[in-house]
Design a protein around this motif. Structure first.
Motif, PDB file in Angstrom:
ATOM      1  N   ASP A 199     -55.704-133.289 -63.586  1.00 19.81           N
ATOM      2  CA  ASP A 199     -54.395-133.930 -63.603  1.00 19.81           C
ATOM      3  C   ASP A 199     -54.396-135.093 -64.587  1.00 19.81           C
ATOM      4  N   THR A 200     -53.331-135.176 -65.365  1.00 18.49           N
ATOM      5  CA  THR A 200     -53.172-136.295 -66.280  1.00 18.49           C
ATOM      6  C   THR A 200     -52.763-137.524 -65.494  1.00 18.49           C
ATOM      7  N   LYS A 201     -53.376-138.642 -65.815  1.00 17.99           N
ATOM      8  CA  LYS A 201     -53.065-139.907 -65.148  1.00 17.99           C
ATOM      9  C   LYS A 201     -52.257-140.768 -66.100  1.00 17.99           C
ATOM     10  N   ARG A 202     -51.395-141.594 -65.539  1.00 12.89           N
ATOM     11  CA  ARG A 202     -50.534-142.445 -66.371  1.00 12.89           C
ATOM     12  C   ARG A 202     -51.030-143.884 -66.371  1.00 12.89           C
ATOM     13  N   LEU A 203     -51.212-144.406 -67.579  1.00 12.79           N
ATOM     14  CA  LEU A 203     -51.522-145.824 -67.792  1.00 12.79           C
ATOM     15  C   LEU A 203     -50.264-146.463 -68.349  1.00 12.79           C
ATOM     16  N   LEU A 204     -49.694-147.365 -67.601  1.00 11.77           N
ATOM     17  CA  LEU A 204     -48.465-148.046 -67.984  1.00 11.77           C
ATOM     18  C   LEU A 204     -48.796-149.383 -68.625  1.00 11.77           C
ATOM     19  N   ILE A 205     -48.191-149.634 -69.775  1.00 14.13           N
ATOM     20  CA  ILE A 205     -48.347-150.913 -70.462  1.00 14.13           C
ATOM     21  C   ILE A 205     -46.985-151.579 -70.494  1.00 14.13           C
ATOM     22  N   ILE A 206     -46.911-152.770 -69.922  1.00 13.67           N
ATOM     23  CA  ILE A 206     -45.691-153.572 -69.929  1.00 13.67           C
ATOM     24  C   ILE A 206     -46.047-154.853 -70.670  1.00 13.67           C
ATOM     25  N   SER A 207     -45.366-155.106 -71.790  1.00 15.26           N
ATOM     26  CA  SER A 207     -45.754-156.261 -72.586  1.00 15.26           C
ATOM     27  C   SER A 207     -44.555-156.907 -73.249  1.00 15.26           C
ATOM     28  N   HIS A 208     -44.574-158.223 -73.232  1.00 16.70           N
ATOM     29  CA  HIS A 208     -43.582-159.015 -73.968  1.00 16.70           C
ATOM     30  C   HIS A 208     -44.220-159.368 -75.303  1.00 16.70           C
ATOM     31  N   ALA A 209     -43.632-158.874 -76.396  1.00 18.42           N
ATOM     32  CA  ALA A 209     -44.216-159.072 -77.730  1.00 18.42           C
ATOM     33  C   ALA A 209     -43.142-159.562 -78.696  1.00 18.42           C
ATOM     34  N   PRO A 210     -42.801-160.856 -78.636  1.00 18.80           N
ATOM     35  CA  PRO A 210     -41.692-161.378 -79.424  1.00 18.80           C
ATOM     36  C   PRO A 210     -41.983-161.699 -80.887  1.00 18.80           C
ATOM     37  N   SER A 211     -43.258-161.716 -81.273  1.00 21.85           N
ATOM     38  CA  SER A 211     -43.601-162.096 -82.649  1.00 21.85           C
ATOM     39  C   SER A 211     -44.400-160.978 -83.308  1.00 21.85           C
ATOM     40  N   GLU A 212     -44.599-161.102 -84.606  1.00 25.87           N
ATOM     41  CA  GLU A 212     -45.406-160.103 -85.314  1.00 25.87           C
ATOM     42  C   GLU A 212     -46.831-160.055 -84.767  1.00 25.87           C
ATOM     43  N   ASN A 213     -47.412-161.213 -84.489  1.00 24.54           N
ATOM     44  CA  ASN A 213     -48.779-161.222 -83.966  1.00 24.54           C
ATOM     45  C   ASN A 213     -48.867-160.633 -82.566  1.00 24.54           C
ATOM     46  N   THR A 214     -47.897-160.915 -81.693  1.00 26.98           N
ATOM     47  CA  THR A 214     -47.955-160.326 -80.351  1.00 26.98           C
ATOM     48  C   THR A 214     -47.661-158.830 -80.409  1.00 26.98           C
ATOM     49  N   LYS A 215     -46.865-158.387 -81.374  1.00 24.28           N
ATOM     50  CA  LYS A 215     -46.660-156.946 -81.569  1.00 24.28           C
ATOM     51  C   LYS A 215     -47.968-156.291 -82.003  1.00 24.28           C
ATOM     52  N   ARG A 216     -48.733-156.971 -82.834  1.00 27.99           N
ATOM     53  CA  ARG A 216     -50.030-156.438 -83.252  1.00 27.99           C
ATOM     54  C   ARG A 216     -50.986-156.318 -82.064  1.00 27.99           C
ATOM     55  N   LEU A 217     -50.943-157.283 -81.157  1.00 25.19           N
ATOM     56  CA  LEU A 217     -51.784-157.208 -79.957  1.00 25.19           C
ATOM     57  C   LEU A 217     -51.383-156.010 -79.103  1.00 25.19           C
ATOM     58  N   LEU A 218     -50.086-155.838 -78.899  1.00 23.46           N
ATOM     59  CA  LEU A 218     -49.589-154.702 -78.126  1.00 23.46           C
ATOM     60  C   LEU A 218     -50.010-153.388 -78.783  1.00 23.46           C
ATOM     61  N   GLU A 219     -49.828-153.273 -80.083  1.00 25.52           N
ATOM     62  CA  GLU A 219     -50.214-152.054 -80.796  1.00 25.52           C
ATOM     63  C   GLU A 219     -51.713-151.784 -80.658  1.00 25.52           C
ATOM     64  N   ALA A 220     -52.516-152.836 -80.640  1.00 29.58           N
ATOM     65  CA  ALA A 220     -53.964-152.674 -80.472  1.00 29.58           C
ATOM     66  C   ALA A 220     -54.298-152.159 -79.076  1.00 29.58           C
ATOM     67  N   VAL A 221     -53.622-152.677 -78.063  1.00 28.27           N
ATOM     68  CA  VAL A 221     -53.842-152.193 -76.696  1.00 28.27           C
ATOM     69  C   VAL A 221     -53.471-150.715 -76.613  1.00 28.27           C
ATOM     70  N   ILE A 222     -52.320-150.359 -77.158  1.00 19.64           N
ATOM     71  CA  ILE A 222     -51.876-148.963 -77.140  1.00 19.64           C
ATOM     72  C   ILE A 222     -52.856-148.079 -77.911  1.00 19.64           C
ATOM     73  N   SER A 223     -53.303-148.538 -79.067  1.00 22.33           N
ATOM     74  CA  SER A 223     -54.251-147.776 -79.879  1.00 22.33           C
ATOM     75  C   SER A 223     -55.553-147.539 -79.120  1.00 22.33           C
ATOM     76  N   GLY A 224     -56.082-148.565 -78.514  1.00 18.74           N
ATOM     77  CA  GLY A 224     -57.315-148.412 -77.750  1.00 18.74           C
ATOM     78  C   GLY A 224     -57.149-147.450 -76.587  1.00 18.74           C
ATOM     79  N   ALA A 225     -56.049-147.587 -75.871  1.00 19.46           N
ATOM     80  CA  ALA A 225     -55.798-146.728 -74.713  1.00 19.46           C
ATOM     81  C   ALA A 225     -55.542-145.281 -75.127  1.00 19.46           C
ATOM     82  N   SER A 226     -55.065-145.084 -76.355  1.00 18.46           N
ATOM     83  CA  SER A 226     -54.733-143.746 -76.856  1.00 18.46           C
ATOM     84  C   SER A 226     -55.879-143.132 -77.664  1.00 18.46           C
ATOM     85  N   ASN A 227     -57.059-143.672 -77.542  1.00 15.39           N
ATOM     86  CA  ASN A 227     -58.212-143.174 -78.280  1.00 15.39           C
ATOM     87  C   ASN A 227     -58.316-141.657 -78.137  1.00 15.39           C
ATOM     88  N   GLN A 228     -58.613-140.984 -79.237  1.00 10.23           N
ATOM     89  CA  GLN A 228     -58.646-139.518 -79.250  1.00 10.23           C
ATOM     90  C   GLN A 228     -59.713-138.926 -78.335  1.00 10.23           C
TER      91      GLN A 228
END
Length: 156
Positions: free
Chosen positions: A3-32
């Motif tokens: 069964d596929t499990k769901r990892l939910l990411i909820i993040s407030h990313a108002p700036s370019e740097n916080t968007k980069r942090l969010l993208e890094a979390v998503i990238s790590g969690a989405s590792n191939q």
């Protein structure tokens, strides 16, 4: 069949740097290398109780605002708390904070609310303190990867 499990990411990313942090979390969690985890990011204003209740683990991302979590993250808790209270006890989660200062108040606030929800911190929260540092990107990617790998392996 796994069964596929769901990892939910909820993040407030108002700036370019916080968007980069969010993208890094998503990238790590989405590792191939991770195949049985559905990684889903939902912006705070779009997060509903059902999103939380259908997740098997959560990562929360916030900025430190006046020594507290971002208002939009607090809003998620305000809107979802009681509807999730009985059904998400034991939810594995972690969080990261982009803190211009020390992040202490933000951490304390998140821990207080999630203690009330009876969620389980399964990975040491990441506090990205002080001036923005490129190392924060790597740390956020590692946080996402560790959560997704742990969820897939059934460790959390």
């Amino acid at each position: 069949m796994v069964d596929t499990k769901r990892l939910l990411i909820i993040s407030h990313a108002p700036s370019e740097n916080t968007k980069r942090l969010l993208e890094a979390v998503i990238s790590g969690a989405s590792n191939q290398e991770i195949s049985n985890v559905d990684v889903r990011y939902i912006a705070p204003l779009d997060t509903r109780p059902e999103d939380i209740k259908t997740a098997q683990a959560i990562i929360i991302g916030t900025t430190e605002n006046l020594g507290y979590m971002a208002g939009l993250i607090k809003d998620v808790f305000d809107r979802c708390y009681y509807e999730c209270l009985e059904t998400t006890q034991g939810m594995p989660f972690t969080f990261y904070v982009r803190a211009g200062h020390d992040g202490t108040g933000t951490r304390r606030a998140i821990e207080s609310i999630t203690t009330g929800l009876r969620w389980r911190v399964v990975q040491e929260p990441l506090i990205c303190r002080g001036e923005f540092n490129e190392e924060f990107i790597t740390q956020c990617e590692e946080l996402g990867l560790a959560m997704a790998a742990s969820l897939e392996a059934g460790i959390i």
